[in-house]
Design an enzyme around this catalytic site. Structure first.
Site, PDB file in Angstrom:
ATOM      1  N   HIS A   1     -26.725 -16.636 -28.026  1.00  0.00           N
ATOM      2  CA  HIS A   1     -26.102 -16.035 -26.851  1.00  0.00           C
ATOM      3  C   HIS A   1     -26.674 -16.571 -25.543  1.00  0.00           C
ATOM      4  O   HIS A   1     -26.013 -16.532 -24.506  1.00  0.00           O
ATOM      5  CB  HIS A   1     -26.246 -14.512 -26.882  1.00  0.00           C
ATOM      6  CG  HIS A   1     -25.308 -13.866 -27.832  1.00  0.00           C
ATOM      7  ND1 HIS A   1     -25.594 -13.740 -29.172  1.00  0.00           N
ATOM      8  CD2 HIS A   1     -24.067 -13.329 -27.666  1.00  0.00           C
ATOM      9  CE1 HIS A   1     -24.573 -13.143 -29.773  1.00  0.00           C
ATOM     10  NE2 HIS A   1     -23.638 -12.890 -28.894  1.00  0.00           N
ATOM     11  N   GLY A   2     -27.892 -17.035 -25.569  1.00  0.00           N
ATOM     12  CA  GLY A   2     -28.455 -17.560 -24.330  1.00  0.00           C
ATOM     13  C   GLY A   2     -29.903 -17.937 -24.507  1.00  0.00           C
ATOM     14  O   GLY A   2     -30.597 -17.415 -25.394  1.00  0.00           O
TER      15      GLY A   2
END
Lengths: 460, 369
Positions: free
Chosen positions: A321-322
């Site tokens: 996701h990041g």
């Protein structure tokens, strides 16, 4: 180009649909219409992103070609490694070097690396294809079909993550085949539902969430009430934002006669964390299960191995996701919860469903606080307040009244899912068509106001 | 999987065909009708071809509705400036100066924006009777000479309404325009009263706060107790080098505006009164700079016929009373009335008023015959 922009709704989509149906009888031509539209759609943000996408597709396709001529697994392993290198460079370079430098006690000025949009999504799709080739579970596709598989604009930027075997075969279907009007109609209705979720629901609660999270990020301690409102607002925002995008993607696919898998199934009605991951971002869960969890042994080699597999899968899922520790910790916490869930299930004791639902929802909300916060410091501050460690105060700044948040929550908790609404409730009645047309007209005008925001999942 | 289609019912296909046709045709119909409605109503009255409806200002966004006001033939005079002259009331000035004023001063207006609205006014009123310019800190600050200042962003200023190019006069087709069109439609058809005055005047102080003197002093002095500024000792010397170093690039634009006006137009330039505590400290470089600024503006105004420069930025009964302000630079409605009175006194009254010099410095030659 955003789905909720006038350029998309009033120019790009009608033109692409008209061209596509003008060449409906010619398979290759209509596929190239979609490819051209998709590449234009991608380049519209930033032309610099386009070469990476095209080169990435070409390299992966060449791998598949090479493998069909010289079927050696090293070709596919190299292909997967190349994909990981590309995503690793663009997404994780600064994160890795920054952490290494910090561990070594040095400083690091982050490099100016632009993250290409949708890289996490199109890379995962291509990795899944190469892995399936290695397993002997995928054919070699003609270039134009493979190119469209990766670049198809409805799902290029933020999914759903589609598997080759569930979409490429559909490219051969005549879009004018029986049911064309039903697919078009349902596509428009889903587009409307997605736009409504994004523009009316997500963007409205986002104001409350942003205000409170930004306030906490400046070092202010939110009130007990404010912290819960922040968590609730973001819980709704991320659901409406991402499921709205997925509805639009599925609806757009339907207009072109293509069926895209669903991504959400009322996730906030989940009665356990396992249940939650069967309902939230379904295509990512499926990818993680098939290409990480099961290859690591899944549940076949005893509990310790399964726990390890779950934890690694969820930590990597968080990192996907990041590039930030908040995402890793969020993934890790969900991994832990899944492990607890597995162990609990082994005991044979079942919780009453309402209790399981409340427990799951509260856990998910705490998770979203970590996911949304700009740093672990902010997340910890909000969570401490939520559990009453900073006292119980009911002060709330002058923002959206909580009662409105309650109304905004209703569709997520008691409303039917978009798919259920379209598949089971929608009837081809003229009045419904007129109502949807009016609503789409309103949203198309609202899209021109210029105060729309990007989708949360574009950053991943 | 996503959408599934029941292909066994052919009647269903006919129903869905009708559904899709109604949906698409209704959308297209609404879309076309909606824009036609906007074009016919022309909410801002700025389209090249427009019905002569009795439109009113329908939004507080001055930058959108002032061009429409500047076009109106019912006015022969205008006030140009920023918020520091916004409270000059046409109802006060009209009888005093025998003009029909429209107040086109905009909050936080840059010189670029002031010039733009002036140009629109002049395009439709080539021989105005009177134009009042408020020349304040926006002209004084060198760094202020940017297209937009403060919180104003390019998207707040519809440049297409101000330019002379009719080809870009297509209203953006969005919900905001539609709402404004609906409001304008109601005004035109008498279903809704005018909310804002058609002469551009708006008492923006009435909704701000109660005029509490402690609160005002907090804003002016940073405390409830009035403070006094001490002159700087030794005072900064106004050396030729220092004077030469001052630049006021925006003043050129005042020159351009004045030069566009016919000789017959009464041109009144005023330097609005800031509270004394926020005027330059005596003896400071800022004081030297303000003096030079006023000098250069005076030299400029002197070159034009029928032109007058009135300086209210002095120590006066206006600027020394806290009650006259609601912040450092903005005076009250009562003071605006007073300023209108002194403008008229100097511009048209034949008799001298012995108190005039207590309130205002005339920096140019008198009109009084």
């Amino acid at each position: 180009m955003l789905f909720n922009s006038q350029e998309f709704l009033l120019v790009f989509l009608p033109l692409t649909l008209m061209l596509y149906f003008a060449f409906a009888g010619k398979e290759t031509l209509r596929i190239w219409v979609l490819i051209s539209a998709s590449l234009f759609f991608y380049a519209y943000w930033d032309l610099r992103f386009l070469p990476l996408l095209v080169v990435s597709v070409m390299l992966n396709w060449l791998c598949s070609q090479l493998h069909s001529s010289y079927p050696h697994r090293s070709i596919l392993v190299a292909g997967v490694a190349l994909n990981l290198l590309i995503i690793g460079f663009f997404k994780y370079t600064n994160f890795i070097i920054g952490n290494v430098a910090a561990t070594a006690g040095g400083g690091f000025a982050p490099w100016n690396i632009i993250l290409p949009l949708g890289i996490s999504f199109f890379t995962f799709q291509q990795i899944s294809y190469l892995v399936d080739l290695k397993r002997g579970a995928a054919p070699v596709y003609p270039f134009h079909k493979y190119l469209l598989y990766v670049t198809f604009f409805p799902q290029l930027i933020a999914g759903p993550i589609v598997r080759h075997d569930e979409i490429i075969g559909q490219y051969g279907f005549d879009p004018m085949r029986e049911g064309v009007y039903e697919r078009l109609s349902k596509g428009f209705v889903l587009l409307f539902i997605g736009l409504f979720k994004k523009m009316i629901l997500a963007d409205t609660v986002a104001k409350t969430a942003s205000f409170l999270f930004n306030d906490a990020a400046t070092g202010n301690t939110l009130s007990f009430y404010g912290a819960w409102v922040a968590a609730a607002a973001y819980t709704l925002q991320i659901y409406y934002d991402f499921s709205g995008y997925s509805d639009m993607a599925i609806g757009l696919g339907s207009m072109f006669g293509l069926s895209i898998p669903i991504n959400f199934n009322a996730p906030y009605l989940a009665v356990s964390i396992r249940d939650f991951w069967r309902r939230w971002h379904i295509t990512l869960s499926r990818f993680l299960r098939d290409y990480l969890y099961i290859p690591m042994g899944g549940s076949w080699f005893g509990m310790p191995r399964q726990i390890t597999a779950v934890m690694i899968t969820m930590l990597l899922g968080g990192l996907w996701h990041g590039a930030g520790w908040t995402f890793v910790i969020w993934g890790g916490l969900h991994g832990l919860a899944l492990v607890v869930n597995h162990i609990w299930e082994k005991t044979g004791v079942s919780l009453p469903k309402p209790f399981g639902w409340v427990l799951t929802l509260i856990f998910v909300m705490f998770g979203w606080v970590i996911f949304r916060a700009d740093s672990m410091g902010t997340a910890v501050s909000i969570i401490r307040t939520m559990v009453g460690m900073n006292g119980v105060s009911f002060d709330l700044p002058d923002i959206m009244p909580p009662v409105r948040i309650f109304y905004f929550a209703l569709p997520a908790f008691i409303g039917p899912t978009s798919q259920r609404l379209v598949e089971h409730w929608l009837r081809p009645r003229p009045i419904y068509a007129a109502v949807v047309a009016c609503a789409l007209f309103y949203l198309a005008l609202k899209a021109g106001d210029g105060d729309y925001s990007e989708f949360i999942y574009f950053q991943f | 999987m996503g959408i599934t289609v029941n292909s066994s019912i052919s009647n269903s296909d006919v129903s869905w065909k009708r559904f899709a046709s109604i949906l698409i045709s209704s959308f297209i119909g609404l879309f076309v009708a909606g824009y036609a409605f906007i074009l016919i109503v022309d909410p801002y009255g700025m389209l090249p071809i427009s019905f002569d409806f009795d439109r009113g200002p329908i939004t507080a966004e001055q930058r959108y509705f002032y061009p429409g006001l500047a076009k109106k033939s019912q006015f022969d005079s205008a006030i140009i400036g920023s918020s520091t002259v916004r409270l000059l009331n046409p109802d006060d000035l009209n009888p005093l100066l025998g003009s029909k004023f429209v107040n086109l001063a905009m909050n936080a207006a840059s010189v670029f924006e002031q010039e733009a609205i002036f140009d629109v006014f002049l395009r439709y009123h080539p021989h105005p009777k009177t134009v009042i310019f408020g020349v304040d800190h926006v002209y004084f600050e060198k760094n202020n000479y940017t297209k937009f200042i403060g919180a104003v962003k390019p998207e707040h200023f519809p440049e297409w309404m101000y330019d002379e190019n009719p080809l870009n006069d297509w209203l953006p087709y969005n919900w905001r325009t539609m709402q404004i069109t609906l409001k304008q439609f109601k005004i035109i058809t008498g279903m809704r009263p005018f909310k804002y005055r058609v002469d551009g005047y708006e008492d923006f102080t009435k909704t701000m706060f109660t005029h509490d003197i402690d609160h005002i002093r907090e804003i002016i002095y940073g405390s409830k107790t009035p403070q006094q500024k001490k002159p700087l000792e030794p005072p900064v010397q106004a050396t030729p080098e220092l004077i030469k170093s001052f630049e006021f690039p925006a003043v050129r634009h005042l020159d351009r505006m004045l030069s566009q006006l016919p000789e017959s137009t009464l041109k009144i330039v005023i330097i609005p009164p800031f509270h004394i505590y926020h005027q330059a400290t005596p003896g400071s470089e800022d004081a030297v700079k303000w003096k030079e600024f006023k000098h250069r503006v005076a030299n400029l105004v002197c070159r034009y016929q029928n032109a007058l420069l009135l300086d209210f930025m002095i120590e006066s009964p206006i600027t020394t009373r806290d009650e006259n302000y609601f912040d450092q630079t903005h005076y009250t409605v009562a003071v605006a009335k007073e300023i209108s009175h002194w403008i008229a006194q100097e511009a048209v009254s034949e008799a001298d008023n012995p108190n005039f010099n207590r309130y205002c410095n005339r920096l140019t030659a008198s009109f009084k015959r």
